[in-house]
Design a protein around this motif. Sequence first.
Motif, short mmCIF file in Angstrom:
data_model
loop_
_atom_site.label_atom_id
_atom_site.label_comp_id
_atom_site.label_asym_id
_atom_site.label_seq_id
_atom_site.Cartn_x
_atom_site.Cartn_y
_atom_site.Cartn_z
N PRO A 44 -98.93 52.31 33.73
CA PRO A 44 -99.67 53.58 33.87
C PRO A 44 -98.75 54.79 33.72
N MET A 45 -99.29 55.84 33.11
CA MET A 45 -98.60 57.12 33.09
C MET A 45 -98.77 57.78 34.46
N GLU A 46 -97.68 58.41 34.97
CA GLU A 46 -97.71 58.99 36.30
C GLU A 46 -97.36 60.48 36.27
N PHE A 47 -97.84 61.18 37.31
CA PHE A 47 -97.66 62.62 37.42
C PHE A 47 -97.35 62.96 38.86
N GLY A 48 -96.35 63.81 39.06
CA GLY A 48 -95.97 64.24 40.40
C GLY A 48 -96.47 65.64 40.67
N ALA A 58 -90.82 52.72 26.02
CA ALA A 58 -90.74 51.43 26.71
C ALA A 58 -91.86 51.28 27.73
N LYS A 59 -92.17 52.36 28.43
CA LYS A 59 -93.25 52.31 29.43
C LYS A 59 -94.60 52.09 28.76
N LEU A 60 -94.80 52.76 27.63
CA LEU A 60 -96.05 52.58 26.88
C LEU A 60 -96.15 51.16 26.35
N ALA A 61 -95.04 50.65 25.80
CA ALA A 61 -95.05 49.30 25.25
C ALA A 61 -95.32 48.25 26.32
N GLN A 116 -84.16 55.06 35.66
CA GLN A 116 -83.22 53.98 35.37
C GLN A 116 -82.18 53.82 36.48
N GLU A 117 -81.68 54.95 37.01
CA GLU A 117 -80.74 54.87 38.11
C GLU A 117 -81.40 54.31 39.37
N TRP A 118 -82.67 54.68 39.58
CA TRP A 118 -83.44 54.14 40.71
C TRP A 118 -83.49 52.62 40.62
N ASP A 119 -83.76 52.10 39.42
CA ASP A 119 -83.83 50.64 39.23
C ASP A 119 -82.48 49.99 39.50
N ASN A 120 -81.40 50.77 39.39
CA ASN A 120 -80.06 50.25 39.68
C ASN A 120 -79.65 50.50 41.13
N GLY A 121 -80.60 50.99 41.94
CA GLY A 121 -80.32 51.21 43.35
C GLY A 121 -79.65 52.53 43.67
N LYS A 122 -79.70 53.50 42.73
CA LYS A 122 -79.05 54.78 42.93
C LYS A 122 -80.08 55.91 42.91
N SER A 170 -94.30 65.05 34.93
CA SER A 170 -95.21 64.38 34.01
C SER A 170 -94.44 63.36 33.20
N ASP A 171 -94.86 62.09 33.24
CA ASP A 171 -94.24 61.07 32.39
C ASP A 171 -94.24 61.47 30.92
N PRO A 172 -95.40 61.84 30.34
CA PRO A 172 -95.42 62.14 28.90
C PRO A 172 -94.53 63.32 28.52
N GLU A 173 -94.33 64.26 29.43
CA GLU A 173 -93.59 65.46 29.08
C GLU A 173 -92.11 65.40 29.47
#
Length: 256
Positions: free
Chosen positions: A206-210, A199-202, A171-177, A187-190
């Motif tokens: 895609p689910m992402e993993f680093g 919200a991402k599922l809705a 969320q902070e990334w989306d705000n430029g921070k 892991s997104d799910p975890e």
Amino acid sequence: MDIVKHNREAWNAQVDKGNSWTQPVSPEEVARARQGMYQIVLTPTKPIPTDWLGEVAGKEVLCLASGGGQQGPILAALGADVTVFDNSPRQLEQDLLVAERDKLTLILEQGDMRDLSRFKDESFDLIVHPVSNCFIPEIGSVWTECYRILRQGGALLAGVCNPLLFLFDVQEWDNGKLEVKYSIPYSDPEQLPQEQLAAKLAAGEPMEFGHSLESQIGGQIAAGFVIAGFYEDKAGGDLLDPYISTYMATRAVKLR
């Protein structure tokens, strides 16, 4: 959660949304490739060095998790015998579109990149694997399966995410921070807060993993590969681009 099923449907939807990895190459790009002039990417912006591919005419090439009508058609236009393998049927339809439009021959296979059991040992001379293992929770089997199906002397060209990309609060990334919040492996799910995950599922994203560098680069070495080439790339416009490259590519060889 069935990650494979969810991400299959999510990437089907990405085709309709016009994600850059779903946009097929043009007839002009195919025509240039037939003349030996081409560019193929594993990462967002930087093309593969031409000496990584070498002469592909007549070679058997697997484009792994590589649907979208991009790498496969160019390699086919260069004279390779190409199989495109992807989890998303809609992504494979993009390759079919280019093949029919430009009279190319492509074999299309739908499935999970971790399970290549349909292919015999030493079936391919080259594997082209653009950034995609960030959409599965475990990648060790990708490397071991690639090693198994490659012929001796063959190469795996793989694009991967730098795991630091997953450290930051979304969320902070989306705000430029840039605010560090998560740990690696990610892991997104975890690790996503429940409301953000919901919200991402809705939204059908895609689910992402680093994955750690140890699992991405060390995992290739552990599978038997020798890393013979490496470069880094930027995302092409995200918050970290001024500071560091967030993608990388490896050329891993199965020695004779």
